[in-house]
Design an enzyme around this catalytic site. Sequence first.
Site, PDB file in Angstrom:
ATOM      1  N   GLU A  11     -30.482   0.217 -43.911  1.00 10.37           N
ATOM      2  CA  GLU A  11     -29.719   1.076 -43.021  1.00 10.37           C
ATOM      3  C   GLU A  11     -29.967   2.565 -43.293  1.00 10.37           C
ATOM      4  O   GLU A  11     -30.076   3.355 -42.367  1.00 10.37           O
ATOM      5  CB  GLU A  11     -28.221   0.787 -43.165  1.00 10.37           C
ATOM      6  CG  GLU A  11     -27.381   1.666 -42.275  1.00 10.37           C
ATOM      7  CD  GLU A  11     -26.160   0.940 -41.749  1.00 10.37           C
ATOM      8  OE1 GLU A  11     -25.671   0.063 -42.462  1.00 10.37           O
ATOM      9  OE2 GLU A  11     -25.725   1.272 -40.632  1.00 10.37           O
ATOM     10  N   ASP A  12     -30.107   2.959 -44.537  1.00  6.48           N
ATOM     11  CA  ASP A  12     -30.112   4.384 -44.865  1.00  6.48           C
ATOM     12  C   ASP A  12     -31.449   4.954 -45.338  1.00  6.48           C
ATOM     13  O   ASP A  12     -31.544   6.144 -45.618  1.00  6.48           O
ATOM     14  CB  ASP A  12     -29.067   4.673 -45.959  1.00  6.48           C
ATOM     15  CG  ASP A  12     -27.652   4.361 -45.474  1.00  6.48           C
ATOM     16  OD1 ASP A  12     -27.446   4.372 -44.244  1.00  6.48           O
ATOM     17  OD2 ASP A  12     -26.775   4.094 -46.314  1.00  6.48           O
ATOM     18  N   HIS A  21     -28.655  -3.266 -50.816  1.00  5.96           N
ATOM     19  CA  HIS A  21     -27.826  -3.470 -49.611  1.00  5.96           C
ATOM     20  C   HIS A  21     -27.803  -2.273 -48.646  1.00  5.96           C
ATOM     21  O   HIS A  21     -27.575  -2.449 -47.461  1.00  5.96           O
ATOM     22  CB  HIS A  21     -26.404  -3.900 -49.987  1.00  5.96           C
ATOM     23  CG  HIS A  21     -25.489  -2.776 -50.391  1.00  5.96           C
ATOM     24  ND1 HIS A  21     -25.402  -2.317 -51.672  1.00  5.96           N
ATOM     25  CD2 HIS A  21     -24.629  -2.011 -49.670  1.00  5.96           C
ATOM     26  CE1 HIS A  21     -24.526  -1.332 -51.737  1.00  5.96           C
ATOM     27  NE2 HIS A  21     -24.038  -1.118 -50.526  1.00  5.96           N
ATOM     28  N   ASP A  40     -19.259  -3.968 -52.440  1.00  4.67           N
ATOM     29  CA  ASP A  40     -19.535  -2.663 -51.837  1.00  4.67           C
ATOM     30  C   ASP A  40     -18.219  -1.927 -51.588  1.00  4.67           C
ATOM     31  O   ASP A  40     -18.032  -0.768 -51.970  1.00  4.67           O
ATOM     32  CB  ASP A  40     -20.293  -2.915 -50.519  1.00  4.67           C
ATOM     33  CG  ASP A  40     -20.539  -1.651 -49.724  1.00  4.67           C
ATOM     34  OD1 ASP A  40     -20.973  -0.652 -50.315  1.00  4.67           O
ATOM     35  OD2 ASP A  40     -20.299  -1.674 -48.490  1.00  4.67           O
TER      36      ASP A  40
HETATM   37 MN    MN Z   1     -22.785   0.519 -49.670  1.00  6.47          MN
END
Ligand code: MN
Length: 477
Positions: free
Chosen positions: A64-65, A60, A132
């Site tokens: 994004e990272d 997840h 999360d």
């Molecule tokens: Mn997270």
Amino acid sequence: MNEKRKDTARIRQAVDLATAAHEGQTRRTGEPYIIHPLAVKKILEEWGMDEDTIVAGVLHDTVEDTDVTLEQIKEEFGESVAQLVDGVTKLGKIRKNMKDLDTYLPETKDNFLRLMIATGNDIRVLIIKLADRLHNARTLSALPPEKQKKIALETLEIFAPLADRLNMGRARVELADLAFSYVDPKRYAYLKDLIEKTNKQGEKALKQIEKEVSELLKKEKIEFEISGRVKSVYSLHKKLAKHDQNMGEIYDLVALRIIVPDITSCYLTMGLLHSLYTPMNGRIKDYIAVPKQNGYQSLHTTVITKNKKIVEFQIRTREMHEYAERGLAASFYYNEQKLTENYKEGKIQHLPTNLLWITELQDAAAKLRDGKKVDLKKLRLNLFADKIFVYTPKGDIIDLPKGSLPLDFAFRLHSEIGSHVVGVKINGKMSNLNRKLEHGDVVEILTSKNQTPKSSWLDKIITPHARQKLKQALTRQ
Ligand code: MN
């Protein structure tokens, strides 16, 4: 379900990819970052989610990272996983656009809407997001205080209610209590202590009641499990706010929960309890015939024992119990195959009727994606028809039914405040008592001790609680 599931080849592949991608990154706690996606994976497994969701949970944070792309995920794990990860990534972006706490909170209603729309195509995105958030809330202590508070407030305002909407009782309780311990640490400690003390005092009496009930049910040959359940800190906080902080009106601090094999046994058990103890007036609730909006089912009854002890019973089947604890996630467990098939076809018709708002939401999201118009106001009404959150000037969050007026708010704070209202400031500006409160309003009640309650105020109130308190005040006069 807690049985340990073996990782499938796809899940192992996802873990390998995430481990490599997050290599070198650390969390605030100093631990390697991969700890976090693996914790999310574990939570999703405990909730009994399907394989796609678990794979997406592991991945997840990668898009994004890290350098991992959506295309790559699609190639390696398929369209469905890619869409789930994309949904979670979009949610993260929406959040980043929200600047500081001040501008964020009053806008929650719109943000929440966008949040829902962004993920409306697949409710599993929200379930991943809840997992999360749950892990982040568990590890909040590593953050600086200011950030702690912001995340805690958001958890209390958005994620715990969301879990409630999905009837994920266990997740809701953990999220709310964790968050509340940061939002209002003193109050949290006080109530936690109060619950423990009250619990200890009542322990012996409760054991006795449990024994009596068990003997009766055995005699009547009803199969059952019985256990005590303690109210969570945050639910107690909210309930006390509703009852003018009067502990005397809280009857379900500790309740006895009875699980029986079928619905007939539920009603039979309630009948037997009522032959043993005196039921309290107006406190029999049949959520089996009329489930709560989130699909919760149970029979509740509060009784008075021979020794004048007041105790609440909750009677339900095993399936109702699973559903109350794990909510929407539970239906994935029971229907994994069926549900995944239906997801591929874009429909989830076999959801309990009480969760049809999810289908509505999916329809609305689909329309929006196709560029069609959707009445967002109506949509939001469906989602949070019954609640708005407003603030005291000190920042306490008060939830009220939609359409509430300043006097509803005032009486919710305290009868003494309600009875002496001379005016109201909403968001810092003088306003009047007919102004409907809106989500995110900061409401300051102005009082004077010379003021007396007016019967004309009955027209400026919509909640039964405030009406009752005003009537009492008028009678006292
Ligand atoms: Mn997270």
